[in-house]
Design a protein around this motif. Structure first.
Motif, PDB file in Angstrom:
ATOM      1  N   ASP A  73       0.835  -1.195   0.000  1.00 34.93           N
ATOM      2  CA  ASP A  73       0.000   0.000   0.000  1.00 34.93           C
ATOM      3  C   ASP A  73       0.875   1.253   0.000  1.00 34.93           C
ATOM      4  O   ASP A  73       1.069   1.908   1.030  1.00 34.93           O
ATOM      5  N   ARG A  74       1.406   1.559  -1.167  1.00 34.00           N
ATOM      6  CA  ARG A  74       2.264   2.730  -1.295  1.00 34.00           C
ATOM      7  C   ARG A  74       2.349   3.139  -2.756  1.00 34.00           C
ATOM      8  O   ARG A  74       2.138   2.322  -3.658  1.00 34.00           O
ATOM      9  N   ILE A  75       2.661   4.408  -2.969  1.00 34.91           N
ATOM     10  CA  ILE A  75       2.923   4.906  -4.319  1.00 34.91           C
ATOM     11  C   ILE A  75       4.391   4.680  -4.625  1.00 34.91           C
ATOM     12  O   ILE A  75       5.268   5.254  -3.979  1.00 34.91           O
ATOM     13  N   GLN A  76       4.665   3.828  -5.590  1.00 34.41           N
ATOM     14  CA  GLN A  76       6.035   3.632  -6.057  1.00 34.41           C
ATOM     15  C   GLN A  76       6.307   4.652  -7.165  1.00 34.41           C
ATOM     16  O   GLN A  76       5.436   4.914  -7.997  1.00 34.41           O
ATOM     17  N   HIS A  77       7.505   5.212  -7.186  1.00 33.27           N
ATOM     18  CA  HIS A  77       7.773   6.253  -8.191  1.00 33.27           C
ATOM     19  C   HIS A  77       9.252   6.361  -8.486  1.00 33.27           C
ATOM     20  O   HIS A  77      10.115   5.943  -7.697  1.00 33.27           O
ATOM     21  N   GLU A  78       9.548   6.923  -9.659  1.00 32.15           N
ATOM     22  CA  GLU A  78      10.918   7.243 -10.026  1.00 32.15           C
ATOM     23  C   GLU A  78      11.375   8.472  -9.249  1.00 32.15           C
ATOM     24  O   GLU A  78      10.568   9.224  -8.692  1.00 32.15           O
ATOM     25  N   SER A  79      12.683   8.702  -9.263  1.00 33.91           N
ATOM     26  CA  SER A  79      13.240   9.741  -8.394  1.00 33.91           C
ATOM     27  C   SER A  79      12.776  11.144  -8.745  1.00 33.91           C
ATOM     28  O   SER A  79      12.662  12.005  -7.870  1.00 33.91           O
TER      29      SER A  79
END
Length: 570
Positions: free
Chosen positions: A505-511
């Motif tokens: 339960d998290r937003i994964q994202h690029e830097s």
């Protein structure tokens, strides 16, 4: 989509009719009269270009690109794997139809739901990742033959010639090869044939090292000469079965005899004047795109790059991936309420659940169920001068598949069996969620995120796709979002990315996706942000602007691919 053709509105009935006639004529224009290609490797792009220039159509070029990618990207695809092809076919009368060619691997006939449980009843992850027991029955060789026999113009031997040359002459190791090989180094070292072919002194080769695969070239020759029988029968089949069985695998000749390519109706839905054509089960992609994009229509309008828009997309991603985890599987084996899940009414229902001021905890949506999916595949998009097109995503699952190469064949085995839910209640490597619908079963195709997609409107045609495991769907979604805002091909493939898949339960994202203020605003809504520590994806994109009859093609700068557009005639 934002059009590059600006139509001035007319106040008169005559003007209205003229506008409608022009729009209708554009929708019937089915031939760009040039071709465009985007693949994940320059050698594969050159192979497709060679075949198109030799008089082949998009489907011949797709054979060349597929087979060549399997040679020069041994970490991403190959004859030991499978994939999905979304075809755009222009008929003799100028009409257009779309078709989905399912070349997904199947579970061996001796497979069963407890295949990876030990005597104590515990699921063992290693046998579903490394070695012979991890491999499903390959579909790519059958797909190449199927495309040649039913849709191509050239003999299979001609379309496979560039791949045979690449296997014989070799390709140079890239930094991408090194990175993905490093991820699987220990597994590659454990298989002598894989180590011999793809390592040097048991280490990742230096950049520029030439990798030759003469055994794979011979396997490709037999496929070219004998069609399906060149792989699924005869000496290649005998070597594959002998090697798999000696290593503890459960393949048998009956698996090869019974493997079939399946032609399916694509998922299709409309966003205004744009038709979205995408991947049906056993891909989860088309259903997810329909839910998210249609659900978005029932939420308040927001600025493209606003926190509110990100929040809406994340909440729709969360709910779509929850449905995926519980309901989706191979629809030839399980009853999936596809029509309901694709409906605009259901998308509206999902949208109504969203709190504009607060993130929804995934745990509140129901009991979690877990499964895994490999994160490395390959994709290409291409369009020929007659308007025929292919968006194809191919895979052997994890980099270098099961890290096992069968001696004498050059064939790297896939580890797609890991895409089944071996343990519907256990934690896995990728944290994805899955249920009984995707349990291991003989002859079944594992659920996939591979999402080759076509968008077609009166003024624009786009073919899009990417590798990236569970993140494929959201990358394609963000690409569609960017296109609808008028971004060009290069802007679409370079757009920073974010992703939510219900669990974790998290937003994964690029830097570089969010700045400090955006992060703070999302966290204030209750979102947990997680920077993945690297860029991800390798999007390949072709756009035809029908009104101006211009072509664009772009390869993701995160990879080493190359795009080409044929020069206009003088």
């Amino acid at each position: 989509m934002t059009s590059r053709l600006r139509l001035t509105p007319f106040p008169s009935l005559q003007g209205l009719l003229l506008s409608l006639l022009l729009s209708f004529s554009l929708s019937l224009q089915a031939a760009p009269e040039r071709h465009a290609i985007a693949t994940a490797h320059p050698i594969a792009t050159a192979a497709a270009d060679q075949i198109l220039n030799a008089g082949g159509n998009a489907f011949d070029a797709a054979i060349a690109a597929s087979a060549t990618l399997g040679v020069v990207e041994p970490y991403g695809s190959g004859l030991g794997g499978g994939g999905f092809y979304l075809l755009r076919l222009v008929e003799d009368d100028g009409s257009v139809r779309h078709l989905f060619v399912d070349a997904r691997e199947t579970a061996p006939l001796k497979a069963h739901p407890d295949l990876y449980r030990d005597e104590g009843g515990d699921v063992q992850r290693a046998p579903s990742i490394n070695g012979a027991l991890a491999a499903g029955i390959p579909g790519l060789p059958a797909a190449l033959v199927h495309l040649a026999e039913h849709y191509g113009k050239l003999p299979l031997s001609q379309s496979l010639a560039p791949a045979i040359t690449a296997a014989e002459h070799g390709f140079a190791v890239t930094t991408r090869y090194q990175a993905l090989g490093g991820f699987r180094l220990e597994a590659m070292r454990s298989d002598p044939e894989t180590a011999r072919l793809f390592l040097r002194d048991n280490e990742i080769p230096a950049e520029g090292t030439l990798i030759r695969q003469p055994e794979l070239a011979q396997t490709l020759r037999l496929l070219a000469a004998n069609g399906r029988a060149g792989f699924y029968q005869g000496p290649v089949a005998e070597q594959l079965l002998k090697g798999v069985q000696a290593a503890g695998g459960i393949w048998q000749q009956a698996d090869f005899d019974q493997y079939r390519i399946i032609e399916r109706e694509p998922v299709s839905f409309r966003l205004g004047d744009t038709e979205v054509i995408s991947s049906p089960l056993p891909s989860a992609g088309g259903i997810a795109l329909a839910q998210i994009l249609q659900g978005q229509q029932h939420l308040p309008a927001t600025d493209y790059a606003s926190t509110a828009r990100t929040h809406h997309l994340v909440e729709l991603m969360r709910r779509s991936y929850r449905d995926r985890s519980v309901l989706l599987g191979d629809s030839d084996f399980v009853d999936v309420p596809v029509a309901h899940l694709l409906s605009a009414d259901y998308a509206a229902q999902l949208a109504r659940q969203i709190d504009p001021e607060q993130a929804t905890p995934s745990a509140s949506l129901g009991e979690p169920q877990l499964f895994s999916e490999g994160n490395n595949t390959t994709h290409f998009s291409l369009l020929d001068a007659q308007g025929n097109g292919v968006a194809a995503t191919l895979s052997i699952n994890l980099p270098f598949g099961a890290a096992m190469t069968i001696p004498g064949t050059g064939v790297i085995l896939n580890n797609e069996m890991d895409d089944f839910a071996a343990d519907i209640h256990g934690v896995n490597e990728y944290g994805l969620a899955g249920g009984k619908a995707n349990a291991v079963e003989a002859g079944k195709r594992p659920l996939s995120s591979m999402t080759p997609t076509i968008l077609d409107s009166p003024d624009q045609l786009m073919l899009i796709g990417t590798p990236g495991g569970s993140r494929i769907i959201t990358m394609v979604l963000l690409g569609i979002e960017a296109a609808r805002q008028g971004a060009n091909a290069e802007q679409i493939v370079t757009r920073p990315r974010f992703h939510h898949q219900y669990l974790p339960d998290r937003i994964q994202h690029e830097s570089d996706t969010f700045n400090a203020d955006e992060r703070k605003a999302l966290e204030a809504l209750g979102h947990d942000l997680h920077e993945v520590g690297r860029d991800y994806g390798d999007m390949q994109l072709v756009i035809w602007h029908k009104g101006s009859d211009t072509l664009e093609a772009a390869s993701d700068p995160r990879g080493v691919g190359e795009s080409r557009v044929e020069a206009a005639a003088p």
